[in-house]
Design an enzyme around this catalytic site. Structure first.
Site, PDB file in Angstrom:
ATOM      1  N   GLY A 105       0.826  -1.195   0.000  1.00 48.69           N
ATOM      2  CA  GLY A 105       0.000   0.000   0.000  1.00 48.69           C
ATOM      3  C   GLY A 105       0.860   1.244   0.000  1.00 48.69           C
ATOM      4  CD  GLU A 145       1.444  -1.187  20.260  1.00 44.15           C
ATOM      5  OE1 GLU A 145       1.015  -0.103  19.801  1.00 44.15           O
ATOM      6  OE2 GLU A 145       2.272  -1.899  19.665  1.00 44.15           O
ATOM      7  CG  HIS A 185       2.807   1.888  17.886  1.00 47.24           C
ATOM      8  ND1 HIS A 185       1.636   1.194  18.032  1.00 47.24           N
ATOM      9  CD2 HIS A 185       2.735   2.465  16.649  1.00 47.24           C
ATOM     10  CE1 HIS A 185       0.883   1.348  16.950  1.00 47.24           C
ATOM     11  NE2 HIS A 185       1.534   2.113  16.096  1.00 47.24           N
ATOM     12  NE  ARG A 190      -3.185  -0.541  14.603  1.00 50.69           N
ATOM     13  CZ  ARG A 190      -2.789   0.671  14.221  1.00 50.69           C
ATOM     14  NH1 ARG A 190      -1.499   0.877  13.959  1.00 50.69           N
ATOM     15  NH2 ARG A 190      -3.657   1.659  14.104  1.00 50.69           N
TER      16      ARG A 190
END
Length: 312
Positions: free
Chosen positions: A152, A260, A278, A231
């Site tokens: 993507g 997380e 993250h 993710r």
């Protein structure tokens, strides 16, 4: 009465901008919406949403006039889009503005893992360079074979960067895409078996849960490196940990995890894993752009204009 509700923990700068633009009601989490008085809930037509806790049909039903959920972030798997569709609620996200930062981090983590940069830095900082000599030899990354799981917007940026590292690019997607001669694989196991490095760039949600399965990890093999900036749910984390501990996977570089920030402590004991908190989009410039796009979508909705980045 305000028409806007802000859900989540916003920075002082973003909170000030939201106040100036919409004078919203603030709550820390979606679970607190039901605690608002009925008059406040009935007046809300748009939500500025930031977070990973579920925004489901029950929360939507507590806001009977709701017409828009403007998500902060490109990933919107916390929002039940099907439930929003059923209620005539539009959802927006913040794509594109974070592509560069996330792609940069993916490449940086791959280099960090292969070149053992974290360990080499500790070697120098601790005085071992002086006392024991040069750090051990590690792994060349340039010129390898890279596989992108999900070509993507972000996956494409990652592939473009890795091509500049003289890499052979392979990718998985449901159908072949227009590329500069990159190799398409319709099967993620076949992709993993054909490459040295596997970079996961999938959307989150039920459809991609454990998409990078134990079979994919096994196919990547004892010399392979797995990079995940999507993710935590997209990878079979238990299988990943087992393979890393058993030496059936060479290494991993991870910006995302299940549960997380309370990540599995087994990761902490693994010297062949790069751990990041993250922070793929975590630069001042990009987070400001994300917040700005979120506000622009809310402003467009209140004005009756076309939404900038609709999801549904």
């Amino acid at each position: 009465m305000t028409k806007t509700l802000a859900i989540g923990t916003f920075t002082d700068t973003d909170r000030t901008a939201l106040v100036e633009a919409f004078d919203p009601v603030f709550v820390a989490a979606a679970g607190e919406v039901a605690d608002l008085d009925a008059a406040t809930r009935d007046a809300i037509t748009a939500v500025a949403f930031k977070g990973h806790a579920a925004f489901d049909g029950a929360v939507m039903d507590a806001l009977p006039a709701l017409g828009l959920i403007a998500n902060y972030g490109v990933g919107y798997d916390a929002i039940d889009v099907a439930a929003a569709d059923a209620r005539g609620i539009k959802v927006t996200n913040t794509p594109d503005v974070l592509n560069d930062d996330v792609a940069d981090l993916a490449v940086g983590m791959l280099l960090m893992q292969g070149r053992e940069m974290e360990h080499a830095s500790a070697w120098a900082r601790s005085g071992q360079w002086k006392d024991k000599g040069e750090y051990r030899l590690n792994r060349k990354i340039s010129g390898g074979r890279a596989g992108i799981v999900g070509l993507g917007r972000i996956g494409r940026e990652i592939a473009d960067r890795l091509a500049a590292f003289k890499m052979e690019i392979h990718y998985f997607s449901r159908s072949a895409k227009d590329t500069p001669g990159w190799t398409h694989h319709a099967d993620p196991v076949a992709l993993a078996g054909a490459v040295d490095y596997l970079i996961v760039s999938l959307v989150g949600g039920a459809e991609t849960e454990k998409f990078v399965s134990a079979g994919v990890i096994e196919a990547l093999g004892p010399d392979g490196i797995l990079v995940n900036i999507s993710r935590g749910s997209t990878v079979d984390e238990a299988a990943l940990l087992d393979a890393l501990e058993d030496g059936r996977l060479g290494g991993a570089a991870l910006d995302v995890f299940l549960g997380e920030p309370d990540i599995d402590p087994r990761f902490h004991a693994l010297p062949n894993v790069v751990i990041q908190p993250h922070q793929g989009s975590g630069t001042h410039q990009t987070r400001a752009a994300m917040a700005g796009l979120q506000r622009d979508n809310i402003a467009a909705f209140h004005a009756g204009d076309a939404l900038l980045t609709p999801v549904n």
